[in-house]
Motif scaffolding. Structure first.
Motif, PDB file in Angstrom:
ATOM      1  N   SER A 108       1.797   6.982  -6.590  1.00  0.00           N
ATOM      2  CA  SER A 108       0.629   8.060  -6.872  1.00  0.00           C
ATOM      3  C   SER A 108       1.383   9.259  -6.399  1.00  0.00           C
ATOM      4  N   ARG A 109       1.842   9.445  -5.334  1.00  0.00           N
ATOM      5  CA  ARG A 109       2.202  11.110  -5.118  1.00  0.00           C
ATOM      6  C   ARG A 109       3.191  11.576  -6.018  1.00  0.00           C
ATOM      7  N   ALA A 110       4.122  10.703  -6.574  1.00  0.00           N
ATOM      8  CA  ALA A 110       5.100  11.061  -7.576  1.00  0.00           C
ATOM      9  C   ALA A 110       4.437  11.287  -8.755  1.00  0.00           C
ATOM     10  N   ALA A 111       3.413  10.461  -9.318  1.00  0.00           N
ATOM     11  CA  ALA A 111       2.790  11.012 -10.522  1.00  0.00           C
ATOM     12  C   ALA A 111       1.884  12.298 -10.530  1.00  0.00           C
ATOM     13  N   ALA A 112       1.573  12.604  -9.307  1.00  0.00           N
ATOM     14  CA  ALA A 112       0.702  13.620  -9.117  1.00  0.00           C
ATOM     15  C   ALA A 112       1.667  14.831  -9.097  1.00  0.00           C
ATOM     16  N   HIS A 113       2.981  14.662  -8.466  1.00  0.00           N
ATOM     17  CA  HIS A 113       3.745  15.886  -8.384  1.00  0.00           C
ATOM     18  C   HIS A 113       4.289  15.983 -10.083  1.00  0.00           C
ATOM     19  N   HIS A 114       4.499  14.987 -10.627  1.00  0.00           N
ATOM     20  CA  HIS A 114       5.013  14.972 -12.013  1.00  0.00           C
ATOM     21  C   HIS A 114       4.058  15.850 -12.908  1.00  0.00           C
ATOM     22  N   ALA A 115       2.615  15.521 -12.754  1.00  0.00           N
ATOM     23  CA  ALA A 115       1.768  16.134 -13.463  1.00  0.00           C
ATOM     24  C   ALA A 115       1.505  17.636 -12.857  1.00  0.00           C
ATOM     25  N   ALA A 116       1.736  17.961 -11.992  1.00  0.00           N
ATOM     26  CA  ALA A 116       1.562  19.283 -11.512  1.00  0.00           C
ATOM     27  C   ALA A 116       2.609  20.061 -11.709  1.00  0.00           C
ATOM     28  N   GLU A 154       0.950  -1.219   0.049  1.00  0.00           N
ATOM     29  CA  GLU A 154      -0.107  -0.166   0.027  1.00  0.00           C
ATOM     30  C   GLU A 154       0.962   1.154   0.138  1.00  0.00           C
ATOM     31  N   TRP A 155       1.933   1.301   1.085  1.00  0.00           N
ATOM     32  CA  TRP A 155       2.836   2.564   0.670  1.00  0.00           C
ATOM     33  C   TRP A 155       3.508   2.646  -0.514  1.00  0.00           C
ATOM     34  N   LYS A 156       3.807   1.510  -1.085  1.00  0.00           N
ATOM     35  CA  LYS A 156       4.612   1.654  -2.610  1.00  0.00           C
ATOM     36  C   LYS A 156       3.596   2.319  -3.348  1.00  0.00           C
ATOM     37  N   SER A 157       2.253   1.837  -3.296  1.00  0.00           N
ATOM     38  CA  SER A 157       1.221   2.358  -4.188  1.00  0.00           C
ATOM     39  C   SER A 157       1.003   3.756  -4.106  1.00  0.00           C
ATOM     40  N   SER A 158       0.815   4.154  -2.937  1.00  0.00           N
ATOM     41  CA  SER A 158       0.635   5.576  -2.519  1.00  0.00           C
ATOM     42  C   SER A 158       1.899   6.454  -2.898  1.00  0.00           C
ATOM     43  N   ALA A 159       3.119   6.114  -2.559  1.00  0.00           N
ATOM     44  CA  ALA A 159       4.352   6.786  -2.954  1.00  0.00           C
ATOM     45  C   ALA A 159       4.353   6.993  -4.576  1.00  0.00           C
TER      46      ALA A 159
END
Length: 209
Positions: A188-196, A181-186
């Protein structure tokens, strides 16, 4: 004996305990607000015993509850870390993530920032399968931190054996986070940061001439 783990974030240093931490730690443990969800404030002797236990864990395994200092000033603000509960709990064995900060440092995101760094240690360096956290049901401040760092409420409330039957703080909630779960959320956060991330190149598809 394992190698000592110390780490840092943008604003915090998470360190093995030193004698300089004892006095401010004892001072915060007699603050009724800091100890609101405990059976009672801790004496200086009890605070010292906690530190000695954590120092022994650092010596044995390289990690425990870290003393936390501000990088900007070196000021001690409390502890954040990982520990194996001494008491047998319904979900033992387990590794708990926990924190306690002096009241002057509440409301600045330090617990969340430090706890996220501790999760990285737990899952990347220690390769733990799971981390748990728990607190008394009315402790909304700590529960909010658990949720911000990605732990989920299991709904498996339990009676904490350290508190007497019938005590209002005895019912506790249990939160968990697995490594997957932690790897998945990490991710997701990285992808969101890249998109922003801002784009400083062309902003339209019009061909240049």
């Amino acid at each position: 004996m394992n190698a000592l783990i110390e780490h840092e974030t943008d604003r915090l240093r998470l360190l093995a305990w030193d004698d300089r931490h004892l006095a401010p730690f004892a001072a915060m443990n007699v603050d009724p607000q800091v100890m609101r969800y405990f059976l009672a404030p801790q004496s200086a002797e009890q605070s010292r015993a906690s530190v000695l236990a954590w120092k022994a864990q650092f010596a044995e395994q390289g990690w425990s509850n870290w003393a936390v200092e501000l990088k900007s000033s070196g000021e001690f603000i409390g502890f954040i870390g990982l520990s194996v509960p001494r008491r047998q709990l319904p979900f033992s064995p387990c590794v708990e993530i926990g924190w306690r900060l002096a009241r002057a440092f509440w409301g600045r995101g330090f617990a969340t920032e430090g706890a996220r760094a501790c999760l990285a240690v737990a899952f990347e360096q220690l390769a733990l399968d799971e981390v748990v956290s728990f607190t008394s049901l009315p402790n909304r401040r700590s529960r909010a931190v658990m949720e911000r760092i990605g732990l989920r409420d299991t709904g498996q409330d339990f009676e904490h054996p350290a508190l007497p039957p019938g005590h209002e703080l005895r019912p506790h909630c249990l939160y968990r986070l697995t490594r997957d779960e932690w790897k998945s959320s990490a991710a997701s956060r990285a992808a969101a940061h890249h998109a922003a991330a801002p784009c400083f190149g062309k902003v339209d598809d019009t061909p240049s001439t």
